[in-house]
Design a protein around this motif. Structure first.
Motif, PDB file in Angstrom:
ATOM      1  N   VAL A 247     -12.498   7.999   5.682  1.00 12.46           N
ATOM      2  CA  VAL A 247     -13.827   7.864   4.811  1.00 12.46           C
ATOM      3  C   VAL A 247     -13.656   9.140   4.292  1.00 12.46           C
ATOM      4  CG1 VAL A 247     -15.963   7.629   4.925  1.00 12.46           C
ATOM      5  CG2 VAL A 247     -15.483   6.935   7.001  1.00 12.46           C
ATOM      6  N   GLY A 248     -13.925   7.870   2.624  1.00  8.11           N
ATOM      7  CA  GLY A 248     -14.154   8.998   1.108  1.00  8.11           C
ATOM      8  C   GLY A 248     -12.115   8.848   0.744  1.00  8.11           C
ATOM      9  N   ASP A 249     -11.304   8.370   1.278  1.00 11.51           N
ATOM     10  CA  ASP A 249      -9.675   8.051   0.483  1.00 11.51           C
ATOM     11  C   ASP A 249     -10.085   7.133  -0.960  1.00 11.51           C
ATOM     12  OD1 ASP A 249      -8.711   9.493   2.648  1.00 11.51           O
ATOM     13  OD2 ASP A 249      -7.426   7.894   3.432  1.00 11.51           O
ATOM     14  N   ILE A 250      -9.594   7.728  -1.369  1.00 10.77           N
ATOM     15  CA  ILE A 250      -9.845   6.563  -2.110  1.00 10.77           C
ATOM     16  C   ILE A 250      -8.573   5.567  -2.849  1.00 10.77           C
ATOM     17  CG2 ILE A 250      -9.410   6.659  -5.122  1.00 10.77           C
ATOM     18  CD1 ILE A 250     -10.841   9.515  -5.131  1.00 10.77           C
ATOM     19  N   ILE A 251      -8.926   4.318  -3.299  1.00 16.15           N
ATOM     20  CA  ILE A 251      -7.766   3.323  -4.027  1.00 16.15           C
ATOM     21  C   ILE A 251      -7.981   2.761  -5.314  1.00 16.15           C
ATOM     22  CG2 ILE A 251      -6.635   1.369  -3.043  1.00 16.15           C
ATOM     23  CD1 ILE A 251      -8.551   1.872  -0.087  1.00 16.15           C
ATOM     24  N   PHE A 252      -6.664   3.465  -5.498  1.00 15.72           N
ATOM     25  CA  PHE A 252      -6.128   2.387  -6.744  1.00 15.72           C
ATOM     26  C   PHE A 252      -5.002   1.551  -6.618  1.00 15.72           C
ATOM     27  CE2 PHE A 252      -6.916   7.264  -7.678  1.00 15.72           C
ATOM     28  CZ  PHE A 252      -7.915   7.194  -9.290  1.00 15.72           C
ATOM     29  N   ALA A 253      -5.997  -0.005  -7.018  1.00 16.55           N
ATOM     30  CA  ALA A 253      -5.718  -0.767  -6.955  1.00 16.55           C
ATOM     31  C   ALA A 253      -5.229  -2.092  -8.414  1.00 16.55           C
ATOM     32  CB  ALA A 253      -6.307  -1.982  -6.344  1.00 16.55           C
ATOM     33  N   ASN A 254      -4.041  -2.528  -8.780  1.00 20.39           N
ATOM     34  CA  ASN A 254      -3.819  -3.767  -9.169  1.00 20.39           C
ATOM     35  C   ASN A 254      -4.153  -4.818  -8.941  1.00 20.39           C
ATOM     36  OD1 ASN A 254      -2.404  -1.294 -10.592  1.00 20.39           O
ATOM     37  ND2 ASN A 254      -0.595  -2.061 -11.077  1.00 20.39           N
TER      38      ASN A 254
ATOM     39  N   LEU B   5       0.605  -1.036   0.364  1.00 20.56           N
ATOM     40  CA  LEU B   5      -0.017   0.396  -0.148  1.00 20.56           C
ATOM     41  C   LEU B   5       0.893   1.186   0.228  1.00 20.56           C
ATOM     42  CD1 LEU B   5      -2.979   1.166   0.387  1.00 20.56           C
ATOM     43  CD2 LEU B   5      -2.585   1.188   3.174  1.00 20.56           C
ATOM     44  N   SER B   6       0.534   1.608  -0.806  1.00 18.65           N
ATOM     45  CA  SER B   6       1.761   3.520  -1.035  1.00 18.65           C
ATOM     46  C   SER B   6       0.555   4.399  -1.215  1.00 18.65           C
ATOM     47  CB  SER B   6       2.168   3.314  -2.099  1.00 18.65           C
ATOM     48  OG  SER B   6       2.831   2.484  -2.919  1.00 18.65           O
ATOM     49  N   LEU B   7       1.304   5.514  -0.666  1.00 17.11           N
ATOM     50  CA  LEU B   7       0.555   6.926  -0.591  1.00 17.11           C
ATOM     51  C   LEU B   7       0.546   7.796  -1.974  1.00 17.11           C
ATOM     52  CD1 LEU B   7      -1.759   8.688   0.880  1.00 17.11           C
ATOM     53  CD2 LEU B   7       0.257   9.795   2.233  1.00 17.11           C
ATOM     54  N   VAL B   8      -0.092   7.795  -2.346  1.00 16.53           N
ATOM     55  CA  VAL B   8      -0.027   9.080  -3.886  1.00 16.53           C
ATOM     56  C   VAL B   8      -0.023   9.894  -3.585  1.00 16.53           C
ATOM     57  CG1 VAL B   8      -0.616   8.829  -5.672  1.00 16.53           C
ATOM     58  CG2 VAL B   8      -0.814   6.859  -5.179  1.00 16.53           C
ATOM     59  N   SER B   9      -0.962  10.916  -2.359  1.00 16.50           N
ATOM     60  CA  SER B   9      -1.635  11.673  -2.645  1.00 16.50           C
ATOM     61  C   SER B   9      -2.271  12.160  -1.128  1.00 16.50           C
ATOM     62  CB  SER B   9      -2.061  12.435  -3.438  1.00 16.50           C
ATOM     63  OG  SER B   9      -2.224  13.794  -3.465  1.00 16.50           O
ATOM     64  N   TYR B  10      -1.759  13.553  -0.472  1.00 15.22           N
ATOM     65  CA  TYR B  10      -2.229  13.769   0.376  1.00 15.22           C
ATOM     66  C   TYR B  10      -2.615  15.004   0.390  1.00 15.22           C
ATOM     67  CZ  TYR B  10      -3.147  15.494   5.517  1.00 15.22           C
ATOM     68  OH  TYR B  10      -3.535  15.776   6.507  1.00 15.22           O
ATOM     69  N   SER B  11      -4.404  15.860   0.800  1.00 12.52           N
ATOM     70  CA  SER B  11      -3.879  17.121   1.121  1.00 12.52           C
ATOM     71  C   SER B  11      -4.040  17.656   2.621  1.00 12.52           C
ATOM     72  CB  SER B  11      -6.006  16.924   0.056  1.00 12.52           C
ATOM     73  OG  SER B  11      -6.896  16.584   0.989  1.00 12.52           O
ATOM     74  N   GLY B  12      -3.888  18.671   2.529  1.00  8.89           N
ATOM     75  CA  GLY B  12      -4.067  19.117   4.022  1.00  8.89           C
ATOM     76  C   GLY B  12      -5.278  18.703   4.685  1.00  8.89           C
ATOM     77  N   ASN B  13      -6.425  18.625   3.980  1.00  8.96           N
ATOM     78  CA  ASN B  13      -7.585  18.046   4.853  1.00  8.96           C
ATOM     79  C   ASN B  13      -7.620  17.018   4.781  1.00  8.96           C
ATOM     80  OD1 ASN B  13      -8.422  17.746   1.870  1.00  8.96           O
ATOM     81  ND2 ASN B  13     -10.217  18.563   1.725  1.00  8.96           N
ATOM     82  N   GLY B  14      -6.900  15.750   4.486  1.00 11.41           N
ATOM     83  CA  GLY B  14      -7.718  14.725   5.693  1.00 11.41           C
ATOM     84  C   GLY B  14      -7.622  13.470   4.166  1.00 11.41           C
ATOM     85  N   PHE B  15      -7.541  13.982   3.391  1.00 10.39           N
ATOM     86  CA  PHE B  15      -7.576  13.096   1.927  1.00 10.39           C
ATOM     87  C   PHE B  15      -6.870  12.836   1.266  1.00 10.39           C
ATOM     88  CE2 PHE B  15      -8.461  12.815  -2.407  1.00 10.39           C
ATOM     89  CZ  PHE B  15      -9.394  11.819  -2.878  1.00 10.39           C
ATOM     90  N   HIS B  16      -7.125  11.591   0.980  1.00  8.31           N
ATOM     91  CA  HIS B  16      -5.518  10.850   0.324  1.00  8.31           C
ATOM     92  C   HIS B  16      -5.690   9.991  -0.339  1.00  8.31           C
ATOM     93  CE1 HIS B  16      -5.357  10.594   5.303  1.00  8.31           C
ATOM     94  NE2 HIS B  16      -4.222   9.942   4.743  1.00  8.31           N
ATOM     95  N   ILE B  17      -5.112   9.654  -0.857  1.00 10.93           N
ATOM     96  CA  ILE B  17      -4.738   9.352  -2.422  1.00 10.93           C
ATOM     97  C   ILE B  17      -3.892   7.521  -2.657  1.00 10.93           C
ATOM     98  CG2 ILE B  17      -5.102   7.995  -5.550  1.00 10.93           C
ATOM     99  CD1 ILE B  17      -6.067  11.560  -5.417  1.00 10.93           C
ATOM    100  N   TRP B  18      -4.340   6.767  -2.869  1.00  7.87           N
ATOM    101  CA  TRP B  18      -3.385   5.218  -2.177  1.00  7.87           C
ATOM    102  C   TRP B  18      -3.282   4.957  -3.567  1.00  7.87           C
ATOM    103  CZ3 TRP B  18      -1.509   5.257   2.127  1.00  7.87           C
ATOM    104  CH2 TRP B  18      -2.082   5.959   3.099  1.00  7.87           C
ATOM    105  N   HIS B  19      -2.622   3.869  -3.474  1.00  9.41           N
ATOM    106  CA  HIS B  19      -2.102   2.091  -4.763  1.00  9.41           C
ATOM    107  C   HIS B  19      -1.526   1.211  -3.928  1.00  9.41           C
ATOM    108  CE1 HIS B  19      -0.343   0.164  -7.430  1.00  9.41           C
ATOM    109  NE2 HIS B  19      -1.007   0.273  -8.116  1.00  9.41           N
ATOM    110  N   TYR B  20      -2.735   0.480  -4.675  1.00 13.24           N
ATOM    111  CA  TYR B  20      -1.933  -1.166  -3.837  1.00 13.24           C
ATOM    112  C   TYR B  20      -2.449  -1.486  -4.815  1.00 13.24           C
ATOM    113  CZ  TYR B  20      -3.106  -4.808  -0.518  1.00 13.24           C
ATOM    114  OH  TYR B  20      -2.619  -6.239  -0.277  1.00 13.24           O
TER     115      TYR B  20
END
Length: 90
Positions: A47-54, A8-23
């Protein structure tokens, strides 16, 4: 199989607690989007984080995304995988 935190890798983090992940995983989408699969990362996901996955990379690979729809602090649930695999007819 089971969740592998190192995949699991953090791709992007915004200052308001929103994350985009890759798994990336050998697990199938039915396993990955089941409740509690991502519990080991509960203290990092919101809650609301997005996970892109292979997914199922050692079998029939597919690609998709999920949204974290619940996190109690110890138990994580994600929405079903939305496929991004599509078709290529050109």
């Amino acid at each position: 199989m089971a969740f592998v935190k190192n995949d699991l890798s953090l791709v992007s983090y915004s200052g308001n607690g929103f994350h985009i992940w890759h798994y990336t995983t050998n697990d199938t989408s039915n396993t990955v989007d089941a409740a509690n699969y991502f519990n080991e990362a509960a203290n990092e996901m919101n809650v609301g984080d997005i996970i892109f996955a292979n997914i199922d990379v050692d079998g029939t690979p597919s690609y998709g995304m999920m949204v974290v729809n619940a996190n109690s602090g110890t138990a994580v649930d994600v929405a079903n995988v939305t496929s991004l695999s599509g078709s290529d007819d050109r």
